[in-house]
Design an enzyme around this catalytic site. Structure first.
Site, PDB file in Angstrom:
ATOM      1  N   ASN A 118       0.883  -1.171   0.000  1.00  0.00           N
ATOM      2  CA  ASN A 118       0.000   0.000   0.000  1.00  0.00           C
ATOM      3  C   ASN A 118       0.922   1.222   0.000  1.00  0.00           C
ATOM      4  O   ASN A 118       1.513   1.558   1.027  1.00  0.00           O
ATOM      5  CB  ASN A 118      -0.879  -0.050   1.260  1.00  0.00           C
ATOM      6  CG  ASN A 118      -1.847   1.113   1.335  1.00  0.00           C
ATOM      7  OD1 ASN A 118      -1.846   1.979   0.453  1.00  0.00           O
ATOM      8  ND2 ASN A 118      -2.646   1.139   2.373  1.00  0.00           N
ATOM      9  N   ARG A 137      -2.674  -2.315  -3.232  1.00  0.00           N
ATOM     10  CA  ARG A 137      -3.926  -1.611  -2.944  1.00  0.00           C
ATOM     11  C   ARG A 137      -3.984  -0.383  -3.844  1.00  0.00           C
ATOM     12  O   ARG A 137      -3.054   0.429  -3.858  1.00  0.00           O
ATOM     13  CB  ARG A 137      -3.959  -1.174  -1.482  1.00  0.00           C
ATOM     14  CG  ARG A 137      -5.213  -0.381  -1.190  1.00  0.00           C
ATOM     15  CD  ARG A 137      -5.144   0.315   0.132  1.00  0.00           C
ATOM     16  NE  ARG A 137      -6.367   1.061   0.337  1.00  0.00           N
ATOM     17  CZ  ARG A 137      -6.421   2.214   0.975  1.00  0.00           C
ATOM     18  NH1 ARG A 137      -5.332   2.763   1.462  1.00  0.00           N
ATOM     19  NH2 ARG A 137      -7.563   2.826   1.124  1.00  0.00           N
ATOM     20  N   HIS A 142     -13.319   1.848   0.974  1.00  0.00           N
ATOM     21  CA  HIS A 142     -13.197   0.845   2.044  1.00  0.00           C
ATOM     22  C   HIS A 142     -13.746  -0.511   1.584  1.00  0.00           C
ATOM     23  O   HIS A 142     -14.172  -1.324   2.415  1.00  0.00           O
ATOM     24  CB  HIS A 142     -13.984   1.245   3.314  1.00  0.00           C
ATOM     25  CG  HIS A 142     -13.416   2.395   4.077  1.00  0.00           C
ATOM     26  ND1 HIS A 142     -14.215   3.309   4.727  1.00  0.00           N
ATOM     27  CD2 HIS A 142     -12.147   2.778   4.306  1.00  0.00           C
ATOM     28  CE1 HIS A 142     -13.453   4.209   5.333  1.00  0.00           C
ATOM     29  NE2 HIS A 142     -12.181   3.917   5.079  1.00  0.00           N
ATOM     30  N   ARG A 181     -12.842  14.586   8.254  1.00  0.00           N
ATOM     31  CA  ARG A 181     -13.716  14.894   7.112  1.00  0.00           C
ATOM     32  C   ARG A 181     -15.134  15.151   7.599  1.00  0.00           C
ATOM     33  O   ARG A 181     -15.604  14.499   8.531  1.00  0.00           O
ATOM     34  CB  ARG A 181     -13.736  13.736   6.118  1.00  0.00           C
ATOM     35  CG  ARG A 181     -12.406  13.491   5.462  1.00  0.00           C
ATOM     36  CD  ARG A 181     -12.513  12.380   4.428  1.00  0.00           C
ATOM     37  NE  ARG A 181     -11.231  11.734   4.271  1.00  0.00           N
ATOM     38  CZ  ARG A 181     -11.062  10.416   4.211  1.00  0.00           C
ATOM     39  NH1 ARG A 181     -12.091   9.608   4.259  1.00  0.00           N
ATOM     40  NH2 ARG A 181      -9.850   9.922   4.084  1.00  0.00           N
ATOM     41  N   GLU A 191      -7.847  -5.803   6.032  1.00  0.00           N
ATOM     42  CA  GLU A 191      -7.822  -5.435   4.612  1.00  0.00           C
ATOM     43  C   GLU A 191      -6.638  -6.073   3.891  1.00  0.00           C
ATOM     44  O   GLU A 191      -6.733  -6.447   2.727  1.00  0.00           O
ATOM     45  CB  GLU A 191      -7.761  -3.911   4.472  1.00  0.00           C
ATOM     46  CG  GLU A 191      -9.061  -3.249   4.892  1.00  0.00           C
ATOM     47  CD  GLU A 191      -8.940  -1.750   5.056  1.00  0.00           C
ATOM     48  OE1 GLU A 191      -9.117  -1.037   4.063  1.00  0.00           O
ATOM     49  OE2 GLU A 191      -8.682  -1.291   6.191  1.00  0.00           O
TER      50      GLU A 191
END
Ligand code: AMP
Length: 411
Positions: free
Chosen positions: A7, A93, A182, A243, A386
């Site tokens: 990633n 990813r 996600h 956010r 993940e």
């Protein structure tokens, strides 16, 4: 059968090496501050006793290529990999696959061109992800490499769910639509939930809540994503660490025209200075909870807002799905905050959702069921993974491409 998951961020490389005959994590790490004089590699390695040893090394790493070589030298020194060609595959990813990818794909020139094409939709992520792909292809040219997209899981959303009510050319010419993110986390916990419920994935209806620094909800019907709270970008939906989540789009014009704030400043404000941080000054939920317990009214408001918005999505997704088998909490907050789980579900017993207080507070790092006896809908806490999901998809993609049997692979 080793698979590495990579990633790559703009100044970091996160990685994990799995033995996929048993789904065991052999080692993982994070190289941070690439480009700085004090780049730091923090590496964890599975030892013979089944625990993880940690190793930290600091040295200047000018750019990603040098970063890869640094990681490979540490992996080889720790005998996790004797050489990069020993790998069965590398899974990258990739945040945005636009509407081109419904599943992971073997990386070729066309895939690289598409990741570039979708970069304007994820300007902070896709260019960095590509950098990782380019360096890994250069350093391990003989190893099959796979792009695993955060958006792919949500490509099953039907048109009435993924379209915005905008003029059609906005979608046709500018790809303006909801994509969702996600996906690897929602996909992983959905599979685990189906296993825990003892049903095939195709037979379960779930509401999955990934609550971390970024947060999103998904309505999963028959094992497929039918709706999710994030939209064209990860800014839409739930309130997050920094956010804002859902807001009135007219607010942008108001801020630009009346307050004289530039578009760049508004973008920064909504992405990095809002959410929990905007309301109470800190974005770490542990700190927000600590302040709230000390009667800080802003922190109390932040938790109230955070949980209220989750509750609204739960209600909406009950309506989307009609029948819900389980509600799943995951992510740093979903896995670790009994307060958030309890408040997000409070008052939902009419919908068949009720938390058992004792079971909820007793959850500790492991998978757990926390619904009250009277709750027809199960409430599960499932730690997300993940990296393992990306490793699995990498392996499956390569096995399919090579026409190999699937038996030797862990599930
Ligand atoms: P993630 O992005 O999934 O790593 O999650 C990060 C978020 O999880 C941060 O807001 C952390 O404060 C939160 N978190 C981690 N541990 C706890 C905990 N024990 N209680 C509340 N929040 C936590």
């Amino acid at each position: 059968m080793k698979v590495t998951v990579i990633n790559t961020g703009s100044s970091s490389i996160k990685y994990a090496v799995f033995d996929m005959s048993s789904c065991i994590l052999l080692g993982s790490g994070l190289l941070e501050r690439i480009g700085a004089a004090d780049s730091r590699l923090r590496h964890r390695r599975l030892n013979d006793a089944g625990a993880f040893d940690e190793l930290v090394r600091t040295r200047p790493v000018a750019e990603h290529r040098e970063g890869f070589d640094f990681i490979l030298s540490v992996a080889s020194e720790l005998r996790i990999l004797s050489n990069p060609d020993e790998l069965f595959g590398i899974g990258h990813r990739v945040v945005h696959g636009g509407d081109a990818y419904r599943e992971a794909v073997l990386i070729d020139r066309e895939v690289i061109a598409n990741i570039k094409r979708f970069a304007p939709l994820a300007p902070l992520h896709n260019p960095a992800n590509l950098k990782g792909i380019e360096v890994a292809l250069e350093r391990s040219p003989g190893v099959p490499q796979v792009a695993v997209f955060d958006t792919a899981f949500h490509q099953s959303m039907p048109p009435h769910s993924f379209h915005y009510a905008l003029p059609r050319p906005m979608y046709r010419e500018h790809h303006v639509r909801r994509y969702g993110f996600h996906g690897n986390s929602h996909g992983y916990v959905a599979k685990r939930a189906a296993e825990l419920l003892g049903k095939p994935l195709e037979a379960v209806n779930l509401i999955t809540l990934h609550l971390g620094n970024g947060a999103s909800a998904a309505a999963i019907g028959g094992g497929k994503s039918l709706d999710t709270s994030m939209g064209m970008t990860p800014l839409e939906g739930l309130m997050m660490g920094t956010r804002c989540g859902d807001l009135d789009p007219a607010l942008h014009f108001y801020l630009a025209k009346k307050a004289g704030i530039s578009l760049d400043e508004i973008e920064k404000l909504l992405n990095t200075e809002s959410g929990l941080k905007g309301v109470c000054g800190v974005n770490d939920m542990r700190e927000v909870e600590r302040l709230a317990a000390a009667n800080d009214p802003d922190a109390q408001l932040a938790i109230d807002m955070f949980c209220y918005r989750i509750k609204k999505y739960i209600g909406a997704y009950c309506a989307v799905l009609g029948r819900v088998d389980a509600l799943v909490f995951t992510g740093g907050i979903g896995e670790n905050s009994p307060i958030v789980r309890e408040r997000a579900c409070a008052g939902l017993s009419a919908l068949g959702i009720a938390v058992d207080e004792q079971k909820n507070t007793a959850v500790s790092k492991n998978e757990a069921e926390i619904q009250a006896d009277r709750s027809p809908i199960k409430i599960l806490v499932i730690p997300t993974n993940e990296e393992l999901e990306i490793a699995r998809q990498t392996l499956e993609t390569i096995i399919r491409a090579k026409g190999m049997p699937r038996e030797s692979v862990c599930s």
